[in-house]
Design a protein around this motif. Sequence first.
Motif, mmCIF file in Angstrom:
data_model
loop_
_atom_site.group_PDB
_atom_site.id
_atom_site.type_symbol
_atom_site.label_atom_id
_atom_site.label_comp_id
_atom_site.label_asym_id
_atom_site.label_seq_id
_atom_site.Cartn_x
_atom_site.Cartn_y
_atom_site.Cartn_z
ATOM 1 N N MET A 140 6.327 -17.104 -8.129
ATOM 2 C CA MET A 140 6.047 -15.472 -7.841
ATOM 3 C C MET A 140 4.166 -15.232 -8.476
ATOM 4 S SD MET A 140 8.559 -14.262 -9.131
ATOM 5 C CE MET A 140 8.344 -13.151 -10.487
ATOM 6 N N ALA A 141 3.304 -16.432 -7.741
ATOM 7 C CA ALA A 141 2.393 -16.041 -7.263
ATOM 8 C C ALA A 141 2.127 -15.408 -6.391
ATOM 9 C CB ALA A 141 1.185 -17.717 -7.806
ATOM 10 N N ASN A 142 2.866 -15.666 -4.734
ATOM 11 C CA ASN A 142 2.937 -15.621 -4.015
ATOM 12 C C ASN A 142 3.114 -14.096 -3.401
ATOM 13 O OD1 ASN A 142 1.337 -17.840 -3.397
ATOM 14 N ND2 ASN A 142 3.314 -19.258 -2.507
ATOM 15 N N GLN A 143 3.306 -13.588 -4.739
ATOM 16 C CA GLN A 143 4.236 -12.352 -4.245
ATOM 17 C C GLN A 143 3.051 -11.102 -4.871
ATOM 18 O OE1 GLN A 143 7.089 -11.052 -7.290
ATOM 19 N NE2 GLN A 143 8.964 -12.755 -6.557
ATOM 20 N N LEU A 144 2.973 -10.520 -3.833
ATOM 21 C CA LEU A 144 1.941 -8.910 -3.441
ATOM 22 C C LEU A 144 2.375 -7.962 -4.861
ATOM 23 C CD1 LEU A 144 2.136 -8.924 0.128
ATOM 24 C CD2 LEU A 144 0.384 -9.916 -1.253
ATOM 25 N N PRO A 145 1.717 -7.668 -5.184
ATOM 26 C CA PRO A 145 1.349 -6.341 -6.263
ATOM 27 C C PRO A 145 1.694 -5.666 -6.441
ATOM 28 C CG PRO A 145 -1.089 -6.588 -5.507
ATOM 29 C CD PRO A 145 -0.108 -7.983 -4.786
ATOM 30 N N PRO A 146 2.655 -4.347 -6.327
ATOM 31 C CA PRO A 146 3.334 -3.507 -5.916
ATOM 32 C C PRO A 146 2.441 -2.033 -5.419
ATOM 33 C CG PRO A 146 3.057 -3.072 -8.500
ATOM 34 C CD PRO A 146 2.582 -4.285 -8.226
ATOM 35 N N GLN A 147 0.711 -2.355 -6.114
ATOM 36 C CA GLN A 147 0.118 -1.101 -5.159
ATOM 37 C C GLN A 147 -0.514 -2.073 -3.696
ATOM 38 O OE1 GLN A 147 -2.609 -1.179 -7.839
ATOM 39 N NE2 GLN A 147 -2.261 0.045 -9.537
ATOM 40 N N THR A 148 -0.291 -2.570 -3.646
ATOM 41 C CA THR A 148 -0.481 -3.233 -2.151
ATOM 42 C C THR A 148 0.289 -2.717 -1.536
ATOM 43 O OG1 THR A 148 0.005 -5.599 -2.268
ATOM 44 C CG2 THR A 148 -1.800 -4.930 -2.599
ATOM 45 N N ILE A 149 1.746 -3.041 -1.931
ATOM 46 C CA ILE A 149 3.174 -2.848 -0.873
ATOM 47 C C ILE A 149 3.130 -1.660 -0.650
ATOM 48 C CG2 ILE A 149 5.954 -3.232 -0.895
ATOM 49 C CD1 ILE A 149 5.524 -5.481 -2.693
ATOM 50 N N GLN A 150 2.762 -0.802 -1.311
ATOM 51 C CA GLN A 150 3.274 0.820 -1.366
ATOM 52 C C GLN A 150 2.214 1.479 -0.472
ATOM 53 O OE1 GLN A 150 2.927 2.677 -5.476
ATOM 54 N NE2 GLN A 150 4.610 1.750 -6.151
ATOM 55 N N ASP A 151 0.577 0.464 -0.538
ATOM 56 C CA ASP A 151 -0.011 1.453 0.492
ATOM 57 C C ASP A 151 -0.036 0.817 1.921
ATOM 58 O OD1 ASP A 151 -2.368 1.994 -1.826
ATOM 59 O OD2 ASP A 151 -2.974 0.335 -2.229
ATOM 60 N N ARG A 152 0.915 -0.040 2.060
ATOM 61 C CA ARG A 152 0.716 -0.634 3.594
ATOM 62 C C ARG A 152 1.941 -0.110 3.518
ATOM 63 N NH1 ARG A 152 1.395 -6.855 3.483
ATOM 64 N NH2 ARG A 152 -1.517 -7.281 3.100
ATOM 65 N N LEU A 153 3.105 0.752 3.318
ATOM 66 C CA LEU A 153 4.571 1.360 3.502
ATOM 67 C C LEU A 153 3.916 3.203 3.397
ATOM 68 C CD1 LEU A 153 6.955 0.562 0.988
ATOM 69 C CD2 LEU A 153 6.907 -0.027 3.182
ATOM 70 N N GLU A 154 3.009 3.309 2.704
ATOM 71 C CA GLU A 154 2.189 4.579 3.288
ATOM 72 C C GLU A 154 1.241 4.508 4.161
ATOM 73 O OE1 GLU A 154 0.857 8.675 2.419
ATOM 74 O OE2 GLU A 154 2.175 6.988 0.683
#
Length: 338
Positions: free
Chosen positions: A1-15
């Motif tokens: 679970m430590a390797n998972q990215l936070p949801p904010q970074t994923i949303q930024d990348r998608l944006e």
Amino acid sequence: MANQLPPQTIQDRLERLRELTEFTENCKKQINDIFEMLGWSPDYREPKQEPMEQCPFDPNHRVPARSIEKHKASCRLKKLGYSAEEQAEMYDPSVCYDNTSVRNFTMDKSTQHQVILQARSAAPLMRMEGVFWQGQYSGEPVDVPQNHKRAVCDLTVADRLALYDHVISTLNQTKEAAPSSNEDLYVDLVSKLQKNEEQNEPKTKLELMAEMRDYKRRRQSYRAKNVHITKKSYTEVIREVISVHSEELSRQWREEEEDEEDEEEEELLRSQHSSHRLDERRSESSGSRHSHSKRHRSREQSRDRESRKKRRKERDSRSPDDHRHHDRKKKKKKEKDK
């Protein structure tokens, strides 16, 4: 679970991905609009490039394969020092000897140098009259001259004579070795053409050529107009020839007589004209003399009149004593005269 990215970074990348896709779509649309405005097609393919070859005389030259031979010839002459004007005056004579029996000879640098060395070795060491000696031949190899100017500058007179003799001897050897191709010139065509009419053999090529030659020798006027001559006898033909010549001679004599008569008439007219001129000149001279004599007489008469008038005036102006004295002088003169 430590390797998972936070949801904010994923949303930024998608944006960011969405923005990039919109930007690329917008760019494609602008490019397509430009293609449509210019009438171009986005499916342009570069044509197949022609194969290029490297020039053997200059590695920096890359020339299409279809024109490499022409480029090599011009580049070679340029490397040898020939200017563009000299190259323009050069012509390749090999075209004139294609498909012909004319013998030709191509000289290269090594053959040229070898011929000159052989002639030099056969020449005498010292100077002799009428013979080239070794000092008159060139010792170093030179390129084969491509024009007359370079031949005179690069080769001596002895070199040129040696090359000429070599070319003549080589061509004479090839002439003796080659079979004669002029057999048709020594064929007796008359004997071949004198065949019986009963023979129905097809005519050979030589017979057809001989017939065409004889046909071309006759003029069109002779072939069309000599029918009336062939039907007459020899005497009639000669008679017509004599009549034609006699008519021509008579015409010439008439013309000569007419010319002589014209010349005589011209001489008469000239003589009459000259005599008329002489008469006019004489009449003019006599008239001028008469008028001159008249003028002279009138002048003398006028002088006499003037002198008389002067005398009268002098008499009138004298005194009575002067008159008496004058009368006495007259009487004395009369007495002396008696």
